[in-house]
Write a protein that holds these residues in place. Structure first.
Motif, PDB file in Angstrom:
ATOM      1  N   ASN A 213      -3.168 -24.196  -7.652  1.00 42.84           N
ATOM      2  CA  ASN A 213      -3.052 -24.762  -9.001  1.00 42.84           C
ATOM      3  C   ASN A 213      -3.718 -23.823  -9.997  1.00 42.84           C
ATOM      4  N   CYS A 214      -3.170 -22.607 -10.109  1.00 42.96           N
ATOM      5  CA  CYS A 214      -3.735 -21.589 -10.996  1.00 42.96           C
ATOM      6  C   CYS A 214      -3.565 -22.010 -12.454  1.00 42.96           C
ATOM      7  N   GLN A 215      -4.593 -21.772 -13.256  1.00 41.04           N
ATOM      8  CA  GLN A 215      -4.603 -22.268 -14.632  1.00 41.04           C
ATOM      9  C   GLN A 215      -3.564 -21.616 -15.531  1.00 41.04           C
ATOM     10  N   TYR A 216      -3.068 -20.443 -15.150  1.00 37.88           N
ATOM     11  CA  TYR A 216      -2.113 -19.708 -15.992  1.00 37.88           C
ATOM     12  C   TYR A 216      -0.666 -19.904 -15.542  1.00 37.88           C
ATOM     13  N   CYS A 217      -0.435 -20.695 -14.503  1.00 39.28           N
ATOM     14  CA  CYS A 217       0.881 -20.799 -13.874  1.00 39.28           C
ATOM     15  C   CYS A 217       1.510 -22.175 -14.107  1.00 39.28           C
ATOM     16  N   LYS A 323      -7.546 -18.452  -5.356  1.00 35.89           N
ATOM     17  CA  LYS A 323      -6.497 -18.206  -4.360  1.00 35.89           C
ATOM     18  C   LYS A 323      -6.728 -16.949  -3.534  1.00 35.89           C
ATOM     19  N   VAL A 324      -7.679 -16.099  -3.936  1.00 38.43           N
ATOM     20  CA  VAL A 324      -7.889 -14.860  -3.195  1.00 38.43           C
ATOM     21  C   VAL A 324      -9.270 -14.316  -3.528  1.00 38.43           C
ATOM     22  N   SER A 325      -9.846 -13.607  -2.578  1.00 35.48           N
ATOM     23  CA  SER A 325     -11.088 -12.866  -2.813  1.00 35.48           C
ATOM     24  C   SER A 325     -10.814 -11.394  -2.570  1.00 35.48           C
TER      25      SER A 325
END
Length: 438
Positions: A213-217, A323-325
């Motif tokens: 649930n990425c804020q820009y997507c 979502k990723v490191s």
């Protein structure tokens, strides 16, 4: 039998490229309507192989070995909001006179369906609707797609369409056409790629939606649930496209590797010895990569790997997308390299155009990715309605969809815009240096 005309309009923009770009939703709709007994007329304004182009001796620019290439383009007048931008504004796709001749020779449809993709491409959609009204003045026009969903009120007020549908056509079109039965994504027939005269590639979805649930997507808004298909159905679809002469397939999934059946899908591709080039243009999540999965992707003949990194700033990921490191990304790259993928096959997307990512952090990300033998690509932030970031930054004031265009970076100030141009120059020089050393 009822006849329907389905249209994918031109792109109106400062830039456009055929990066495995097909209107997959419209092709699903065509298959759905055909299954329901409708006769389909189909017109994709971006189709480089339409027979009318050959008749008029008009050639699109050539494609590369994977089917990607520039579109035919004609400069057009900029809308008022773009006048300060010192770049050419173009109509991408078939010339307007070719489209007019195609429409003039078509049978009258019972209704017309027009799709829309990027919100800031709506001017091409509107022009198409005007032309359709001139040829078929009494035929109802239904507008759907991403723009129609994200900017529903704008589309209803200004598009000129008789009806505007928000959301998925296969679930909502029955409200206008009562003889249709609403079905889910998992019930849809294969997209109707056979409607094209010639194909350089096809596009496949193994799943719909995204568990993140990425804020820009906008994916969580467009698809509330994450659904994934039976892998054997996907394999059969791939082999069907192979029978059509397709040599390249791009996976359109928003979260391809989150599909728990993806590994089984790879096993079956390898088992059936399917000789097709596979690509992941939407970006895959490094978190899901293991050495075993990378090995399978290599043996299944994946030719281009695009990884979603966005930045090497782990604080950004913890706050914005989770979502990723950086460590997960480094491991994923190593897995792909160990499997046999070459440097020119592995790419990574970096996000630019939002205040949270400083020019210094973007340069740091570019240098870090390059040090791993991976090619960086800048993904310019486009403010998308109904996303968390759009609301938080009060970008709802951008009620003109043309202002969503990533070319103008509406979320940042002029100073940062200038610095991003310098970053682009830096990356361009880096790529030139890499090519010179190859």
């Amino acid at each position: 039998m009822k006849r329907v005309l389905l249209i994918n309009p031109w792109i109106y923009d400062f830039k456009a490229y055929d990066f495995w770009l097909k209107p997959l939703g419209l092709l699903y709709l065509a298959a759905y309507l055909r299954q329901a007994g409708y006769e389909i007329d189909y017109l994709d304004c971006l189709d480089r192989y339409h027979p009318m182009l050959a008749k008029k001796s008009i050639k699109f620019p050539p494609v590369d070995c994977f089917g990607r290439g520039k579109f035919y383009a004609q400069e057009i007048e900029k809308p008022e909001v773009y006048k300060p931008i010192l770049r050419k504004y173009k109509r991408y796709g078939m010339p307007i006179e070719v489209i007019s001749e195609i429409l003039a020779n078509m049978k009258k449809p019972d209704f017309i369906g027009v799709t829309s993709i990027m919100t800031y491409w709506y001017l091409g959609v509107f022009d198409m609707i005007k032309i359709l009204k001139s040829y078929f003045p009494k035929v109802p026009i239904i507008l759907g797609g991403i723009y129609a969903t994200l900017c529903y009120d704008h589309a209803r007020k200004f598009s000129g369409a008789d009806y505007v549908i928000s959301g998925k056509a296969e679930e909502n079109l029955y409200q206008l056409l009562p003889d249709l039965k609403p079905i889910s994504f998992l019930e849809l027939p294969y997209p109707a790629f056979d409607l094209y005269t010639k194909l350089d590639y096809a596009c496949v979805l193994t799943s719909q939606g995204c568990p993140f649930n990425c804020q820009y997507c906008a994916v969580p808004y467009l698809n509330e649930n994450y659904l994934y298909r039976d892998p054997f159905s996907v394999i059969d679809e791939i082999q069907y496209y192979q029978s059509l002469g397709v040599n390249n397939i791009a996976f359109y999934d928003d979260a391809l590797l989150a599909n728990p059946n993806f590994s089984r899908l790879l096993d079956e591709i390898i088992k059936r010895n399917i000789k097709i080039n596979f690509h992941t243009p939407n970006g895959i999540h490094p978190r899901f990569i293991t050495q075993e999965l990378a090995d399978k992707m290599y043996h299944a003949n994946f030719q281009t790997i695009y990884l979603s990194l966005e930045t090497v700033d782990d604080n950004f990921h913890q706050a914005i997308d989770n979502k990723v490191s950086v460590n997960e990304f480094v491991k994923a790259v190593a897995y792909f390299q160990n499997s046999g993928f070459s440097k020119d096959q592995i790419h990574a997307y970096l996000l630019v155009g939002i205040p949270e990512l400083s020019p210094a952090s973007i340069i740091k990300s570019i240098d870090f990715i390059h040090s791993l033998g991976v090619m960086p690509h800048l993904a310019e932030y486009s403010p998308i309605p109904n996303t968390t970031m759009f609301k938080q930054k009060k970008l709802a004031l951008l009620n003109e969809p043309c202002l969503h265009n990533n070319t103008i970076f509406p979320a940042i100030d002029e100073h940062l815009k200038n610095e991003i141009q310098q970053i682009k120059s830096y990356l361009s020089k880096l790529r030139t240096k890499v090519k010179a050393n190859c």
